[in-house]
Scaffold this motif. Structure first.
Motif: not given
Lengths: 424, 1136
Positions: B436-445, B566-576, B578-579
């Motif tokens: 979960g924390e890895g996905a969160l860092a990727s999403l922030r970047a 933006r595609d990467a953001i959607a992928s990371e959000a799904a793992r967390l 989120l929308g």
């Protein structure tokens, strides 16, 4: 039969030292006594070795005006030899010829003394235990200028025992000495004598080693810094077995010794090193002199940077004084008589000659004078006219000869030194 | 050699001052006073021959405007240009050869033709002052300088000076009529010594005469001595007659009286003496006899008084013995009393100790009880063993209690942790939290990338819009490059291309490329950039279309990149959970939740770990508790066993009742004290018994003596002692009386014997008296005395006769002569004798004088002989003469060399002058004639003196010329010398500082022509402050170069403020079209302050010659204002 005799010559008793400068009063006293003390030592030597006889081959005194002190001292020594039953034989030479001068000894000689005359060769047998072991022959100079070949008058004849001939003469015309009583070696060889006891030459020389022995013992005490007066001086002790003679043994008897130091200063950087070098040489000579006082003369040579220092006025005298101070008060005494500066400047004079300046011109003038005797003579007369030569000669001063090429070289070096601002 | 120029780093006013390319011929340095001309002359001399050091009085020229002291000269030779440099403090000289290598001083000397400072200063480089000083010198010195000093070459001292030195040296050695000259002085000294030697030799030759004189004097002494002795003997004879007349008379009188006196034969001097002695003996014997009678009576009286007690005699010895024993008896009595008190005290102590031990204890039990050290040690050992067993029981009990307490506490902790674990619950595992924390860092970047990419796309869109607008408008570039600059760019571009080609040729690709690119750019600028002129239209900018297309491509790329983010953001959000486009607050809430879960997981793991630890600890504690219980039981059993053994041991040792080991030790101590008390009591009782027995024995012996001595026998103690003392005193007195009686009896016996002897002596003496009187035929003692007196007188007369006879015999002796003297005495003719004495004394006086004279002569001649014989005067003086002769010889040799050296210098100088002087004089004559326009015809040398000859053939001494004419003459002589030097290989430039000022215009023009003529052969530099001098020089020689110097020249002002130079048009053209006035105005405008000339000129690179005209024009036009005088003047824009 075995015996020995002592052969001495050229005693020049109580005569001055020549060719040296003024010395300290104490040292002057020692020098005055030196010839007399050396003679005393000779007497002691003859007594100690139980010599059969002592030969004095001329020049006992230095001149016809022989000093009373010298005569009395000589007489005293002969008396001592007489008391020890040692015979003495005397011939006179050019310095003390028989017919000139005067004698303080009106009372005659001691019993065992023989003074040979000048008319003919005298002959005296020497006996031991009733047997004649030697025959001594001799003849004295009548006058100083004895030019006859006196050696030809000697004839051994049928003399018994060892045949000894005494003569003051110049064998073979030895240059350093006056040609008095000239004779050749051959004159002596064929004479039938076993031993020629000669005098006159101050340097010890054995002209022939046996059949016969022809020997100059040299003088008893050095008298000046001249070459032939340097080094050990004394007498010869001659051991004899029947008529066989062993090589004479030299015994130094001098009381003050002259020595000379020649130091090449080419590699020496400064005066302190030169001073140390001279002192080192002096120390070595002191050791070799076996406790005798020394009179030293030093000559500094070579093309050296020291030339600039030594040519300055008073530098050599200052060095001499320092050397004297260094050895002042030592026993036995050591006296630096003189330091000669024979150094040359470092500059290459041949290179200077190639220039076009005044120095080159000066060397050219000097070279021309060196090559032309007449011009040089005229040049010398012009610039040396002020010298009162006659007056000085009358006073016995030995004057330098007329300037030669070497003097011109020295003068040219001095001129260039002064022109170059180097003091002398 | 010639000067190419110089560069002064710092010297006087000069700093950074450079002049190059000086012509071969003539150069005039023209400058006002204080422009630095003399400084420059000093600089040139200093660089060539060294600057004066601190000790020199010459000017030093420190660098007033800063900079390194010194500088360099550029010298041209056939080989090329040399550089001679002296810089630094102190100055360091460097020589650089034309090939750039370092040269030496020898190289420099050769380049300068071996000229030294003096030669250069005297002949080649001189100032007006030096010219004047030369003119003021005496003719001989001038000659020295010109003909000798100038030609010395490499030697350091002029020949005439050397001559003086040599003459001085020779003079100190030998000089006619100079007393102080060494040879003269030694000559005198030697003459004196020679005189002394002659005298000494003469003295020596007088030796035989002195010997003869001594012998003659000795003979005279002997002869006169003999005569004197004879006369003296005769004189003594008559003196003796006179002296002996009196004794002779006295003897005769005495002999007559002796004949008259009569004395009996028996009478002698001894008879009277003997009679006197006998009479004394008689008198003494009588006196002694009477005295002895008196003594005898006294003895008998004392004997009668001495009475003795015979009863004391038998017991006397026993009384003395007992008297000596009384003092010991008295001390024994005292000791018995104290022993009795001690016995009672010890007995009390023993009873007290026994009572303390108990009723069962008495002396016998105490003595039998064992309190030895082994027994006491055994008691201590058993006590220690029992204490150790008890301690072990106590330790185990305490340990068991502590473990029981720990078990209870640990059980409580286990229960508390179990409750905590239940409260924490079950948070997610670490792996799940990590994902979960890895996905969160990727999403922030990705969200940050999205922001940046969006901005980039927006800037690209804006740039594209601008490019499209420029493409549509074709806007012209701003003006900047002038036509002249374009040419410059083109030239530089060409140079860079050339450089690139060289680099390429040298296989240096990188520099070649760089040079090529720069060259292309410069040529591009030169070709593509043109000055805007009204006649030319707008220029199109090439490449705008390409820039639009490029921008469009960049825009597309950036837009694609934005979509990827933006595609990467959607992928990371799904793992967390989120929308697809989560907002920032959503992302941060999700991050907060994950942080809380991470904390809960950490707490759960911490409590579980603590619980497990406490449970393990509890099991261990339970095990320890059980073990300790067993150990405690075993320890108690051991302690009980050891106490039982102790009881048994006490019983076996007779201990009254079981005691602890410590109690038993106390008992041992008490019994020990009892034993010690008992021992001391026994010792006291023994001693008392012995004392009492001794006292009784003594009292018994005393009683026996007293009873026999008539005294009471029942006494004891002090009374007994007093009684024995009284008896002892009586015994002593009786013994003394007995001894006295014996002495008196002995004395009586002796006195009786002496009385008998005295009586015998008296009788014998009276008999001897009678016999003496009879022998002397005397009736009595008085007659005998008379006889004796006569006898004594006779004897005196005989003595007189004897003494007189002795005197006569002593003076006269015996024999015939003495008899004659006696006969003469009988005559008694004293008058005759005295006359003879007078005569002889006179004769002896005369002889004495003669003998003294002979003695004196003998002494003198002996001394003379000794003196001559021992004299060393001749040797000493000859030694001194030899030393003196040697010294003279040495000095003559030295004088000879010195004189020859002097002769060499003289001859050389003469030859040198003859050889070189004619050329020099001839050349100087020609020049001087031209300069004076024929007024002076020629120069003439006569006896070393220089004269001038005018047009009327009149010879004029140089010293009679005017200052100007003399200076012209000396200039001409220098020119002649310089040419002579040049002919001999020393060719140097001539430098003259203001040497024409004393000349009238006509002569100055003549000198200028002479200088121009000289400059045809040698380089000449003329320094002057007069522009007309330059004009004259220019007139004499048209191709000269004039270098102008400013007053207070140099380059930078002292401590100039550092101000950045304003940007001006670079590389101002040296052409006359360039507007230097405009440049000055621009500079002052940019600086915005007052500026000095040097600053402005240096910053603009402005030629000096342009300055004066430009600045004056600006001032005149009212654009620029000057503040202050010329020195340090400042300039600023008017109103600025």
């Amino acid at each position: 039969m075995r015996f020995c005799f002592v052969h001495a010559a050229d005693l020049h008793l109580d005569t001055p030292f020549s060719g040296i400068g003024k010395v300290d009063p104490d040292i002057a006293g020692a020098l005055q006594e030196a010839s007399l003390q050396a003679f005393d030592a000779l007497v002691e030597l003859a007594i100690a070795r139980t010599a059969k006889f002592v030969l004095f081959s001329g020049d006992i005194y230095d001149g016809p005006e022989r000093g009373v002190r010298a005569q009395l001292r000589f007489l005293s020594g002969l008396r001592r030899l007489d008391e020890a039953s040692i015979r003495s034989f005397i011939v006179h030479g050019n310095h003390d010829p028989l017919l000139t001068g005067w004698s303080a000894m009106r009372g005659g000689w001691p019993r065992l003394v023989t003074q040979f005359g000048h008319h003919e060769v005298g002959q005296v047998p020497v006996e031991q235990d009733g047997e004649t072991v030697a025959t001594v022959c001799g003849i004295s100079f009548a006058q100083r200028n004895e030019t006859a070949n006196l050696a030809l008058r000697f004839d051994s004849g049928s003399a018994d025992g060892l045949r000894v001939a005494m003569l003051h003469c110049n064998v073979g015309g030895i240059r350093e000495h006056d040609p008095y009583a000239p004779c050749s070696l051959e004159d002596l060889i064929g004479s039938g004598f076993d031993y020629w006891a000669l005098g006159h030459i101050h340097r010890r020389r054995i002209l022939r080693e046996g059949d016969p022995w022809i020997v100059y013992p040299g003088n008893l005490q050095g008298r000046s810094p001249r070459t032939e007066e340097l080094g050990p001086k004394g007498a010869l002790v001659v051991e004899v077995n029947d008529r066989d003679i062993n090589p004479p043994e030299f015994v130094p008897l001098d009381r003050v010794r002259f020595a000379r130091i020649d130091l090449d200063a080419t590699e020496l950087p400064d005066l302190p090193v030169l001073q140390e070098g001279l002192l080192g040489e002096a120390r070595a000579l002191q050791v070799a002199s076996e406790g005798r006082p020394l009179l030293l003369r030093a000559s500094v040579t070579g093309r050296s940077p020291l030339h600039r220092d030594l040519v300055r006025e008073g530098a050599v005298d200052g060095l001499l004084q320092v050397l004297r101070d260094e050895v002042s008060g030592t026993e036995p005494f050591l006296w630096w008589d003189e330091v000669e500066d024979r150094t040359l400047p470092e500059r290459d004079l041949d290179k200077v000659r190639k220039g076009k300046d005044f120095a080159a011109e000066l060397l050219s003038v000097a070279d021309e004078l060196k090559g032309a005797d007449a011009s040089r003579q005229a040049f010398a007369e012009k610039y040396l006219a002020e010298l009162p030569a006659g007056e000085l000669k009358a006073l016995g001063v030995e004057l330098p000869p007329s300037p030669g090429p070497a003097d011109l070289d020295e003068a040219a070096v001095l001129a260039l030194d002064v022109l170059g601002g180097e003091e002398r | 050699m010639r000067f190419d120029g110089w560069y002064i780093e710092g010297f006087g006013l000069f700093r950074g001052y450079e002049v190059r390319d000086l012509p071969d011929g003539l150069t005039v340095l023209l400058g006002p006073n204080e422009a630095g001309k003399s400084t420059l002359l000093a600089f040139i001399r200093g660089v060539l021959f060294g600057f004066p050091d601190g000790r020199s009085a010459a000017p030093k020229y420190p660098p007033l405007r800063g900079g390194q002291p010194g500088g360099r000269l550029f010298l041209d030779s056939e080989e090329g240009t040399w550089t001679v440099e002296r810089v630094g403090q102190p100055y360091v000289r460097s020589v650089y050869l034309p090939d750039g290598s370092a040269g030496t001083q020898d190289d420099l000397d050769a380049l300068l033709g071996h000229a030294d400072r003096d030669v250069f200063g005297n002949i080649f480089a001189f100032s007006l002052e030096e010219l004047e000083s030369l003119a003021a010198l005496e003719a001989d010195s001038v000659k020295e300088r010109i003909f000798a000093g100038g030609v010395v070459g490499r030697t350091g001292r002029p020949p005439r000076e050397a001559l003086k030195t040599l003459a001085q040296r020779a003079g100190t050695l030998l000089k006619p009529r100079a007393a102080a000259a060494e040879i003269n002085r030694l000559n005198r000294e030697l003459k004196g010594i020679k005189t002394q030697i002659r005298e000494a030799r003469t003295a020596a030759q007088s030796y035989p005469k002195a010997v003869e004189e001594r012998e003659k004097a000795a003979k005279d002494v002997k002869r006169l001595g003999d005569a004197l002795a004879a006369k003296t003997i005769e004189l003594e004879r008559y003196r003796a007659l006179l002296d002996l007349a009196e004794p002779w008379s006295r003897r005769a009188t005495a002999q007559e009286e002796i004949q008259r006196i009569r004395v009996p034969e028996g009478v002698t001097e001894e008879a009277q003496d003997r009679l006197n002695g006998v009479l004394l003996e008689i008198k003494g014997a009588r006196t002694r006899r009477d005295t002895l009678r008196e003594e005898l009576r006294g003895h008998e009286e004392r004997l009668a008084k001495a009475v003795v007690d015979d009863a004391l005699l038998p017991v006397a010895d026993e009384v003395k013995t007992l008297f000596r024993a009384t003092s010991a008896y008295e001390s024994d009595l005292e000791r018995i009393g104290s022993a009795r008190r001690q016995r009672e005290s010890e007995d009390d102590k023993l009873l007290s100790e026994l009572e303390r031990l108990g009723p069962a204890w008495d002396r016998a039990r105490v003595e039998g009880f064992d309190v030895s050290i082994p027994t006491a040690e055994e008691v201590r050992s058993r006590g220690r063993s029992m204490r150790e067993a008890g301690n072990e029981v106590n330790r185990l009990g305490a340990e068991l209690e502590r473990v029981s307490r720990d078990v209870k506490e640990t059980s409580g902790e286990v229960s508390r942790l179990e409750g905590d674990l239940q409260a924490v619950g079950s948070p997610p595992a670490h792996e799940e939290l990590g994902r979960g924390e890895g996905a969160l860092a990727s999403l922030r970047a990705s969200l940050q990338d999205e922001v940046a990419a969006t901005g980039s796309v927006e800037r690209a869109e804006e740039a594209l819009g601008n490019a499209r607008t420029m493409l549509a408008a074709s806007v012209p570039l701003p003006p900047g490059v002038t036509g002249r600059q374009r040419i410059s760019f083109a030239l530089f571009g060409g140079l860079f291309f050339l450089g690139a080609a060289v680099m390429a040729f040298a296989s240096q690709p990188v520099p070649a490329v760089v040079f090529g690119v720069v060259g292309a750019l410069l040529i591009g600028v030169a070709l593509g950039n043109r000055r805007v002129t009204p006649a030319s239209g707008p220029a199109k900018v090439p490449g705008i279309g390409e820039r639009v297309a490029q921008t469009e491509r960049q825009l597309k790329d950036r837009q694609a990149r934005l979509q990827e983010i933006r595609d990467a953001i959607a992928s990371e959000a799904a793992r967390l959970e989120l929308g697809p486009s989560p907002s920032a607050s959503e992302v941060e809430e999700r991050a907060l939740l994950m942080a809380r879960q991470r904390e809960a997981r950490r707490q759960h793991e911490s409590v579980s770990k603590s619980l497990e630890s406490q449970q393990t600890k509890l099991v261990g504690l339970e095990r320890d508790k059980a073990s300790l219980g067993g150990d405690l039981e075993r320890a108690r059993s051991e302690a009980e066993a050891r106490e039982q053994e102790w009881v048994t041991w006490c019983a076996a040792r007779g201990v009254p009742e079981p005691l602890s080991p410590e109690g038993l030790n106390d008992l041992f101590t008490s019994v020990g004290r009892c034993k010690e008390s008992l021992a001391r009591l026994k010792e006291t009782e023994g001693e008392l018994e012995e004392l009492e027995r001794g006292a009784a024995d003594l009292e018994e012996r005393v009683s026996a003596v007293l009873s026999s001595g008539h005294a009471s026998s029942d006494l004891a103690g002090a009374e007994m002692v007093a009684a024995i003392q009284v008896l002892h005193e009586r015994v002593r007195e009786d013994e003394e009386t007995r001894n006295n009686r014996k002495g008196i009896q002995t004395a009586i016996d002796g006195t009786n014997k002496e009385m008998a002897l005295a009586q015998e002596e008296l009788g014998a003496a009276e008999e001897r008296r009678d016999a003496i009187l009879k022998d002397c035929e005397a009736a009595d003692e008085a007659e005998l005395k008379s006889f004796v007196e006569r006898l004594a007188h006779t004897k005196q007369l005989q003595e007189t006769v004897g003494a007189s006879t002795e005197t006569l015999e002593t003076r006269l002796g015996k024999g015939k002569s003495a008899d004659q003297m006696l006969e003469e005495l009988e005559t008694g003719d004293r008058a005759r004798w005295q006359a003879e004495i007078k005569r002889l004394e006179d004769e002896i006086g005369e002889l004495g004088l003669k003998r003294d004279d002979a003695l004196r002569r003998d002494q003198d001649s002996t001394q003379e002989v000794t003196k001559i014989g021992q004299s060393s005067d001749v040797a000493r003086l000859e030694t001194e003469a030899e030393a003196c002769q040697h010294q003279i010889s040495q000095r003559v040799a030295r004088w000879q060399v010195t004189s020859l050296a002097r002769g060499l210098v003289c001859e050389t100088l003469d030859r040198f002058e003859k050889k070189h002087q004619p050329k020099v004089v001839a050349r100087a004559s020609a020049l001087f004639k031209d300069v004076t326009d024929g007024h002076y015809e020629t120069l003439a040398v006569r006896d070393g003196e220089l004269d001038v000859v005018d047009s009327h053939s009149t010879r004029i001494d140089v010293r009679n010329l005017s200052t100007g004419a003399a200076q012209q003459l000396y200039l001409c002589l220098r020119f002649g010398l310089a040419e002579e030097f040049a002919a001999r290989g020393t060719s140097l430039p001539l430098i003259m500082d203001e040497v024409l000022v004393n000349f009238d215009p006509e002569r100055a023009a003549g000198v200028a022509r002479a200088i121009a003529e000289v400059s045809e052969k040698q380089q000449v530099l003329v320094f002057s402050c007069h522009p007309e001098t330059a004009d004259m020089m220019r007139e004499a020689r048209g191709d000269l170069r004039v270098i102008e110097l400013e007053r207070f020249a140099g380059s930078a002002p002292i401590e100039a403020p550092v101000v950045p130079a304003p940007e001006l048009n670079p590389e101002p053209s040296p052409s006359a079209e360039f507007d230097w006035g405009r440049a000055i105005v621009d500079f002052l405008s940019a600086a915005g302050r007052l500026c000095g000339k040097s600053e402005i000129v240096a910053a603009l690179g402005m030629p000096q010659k342009e300055w004066t005209g430009s600045i004056r024009a600006l001032i005149k036009a009212g654009i620029v204002m000057q503040y202050g005088e010329r020195r340090g003047a400042q300039y600023g824009l008017l109103g600025g």
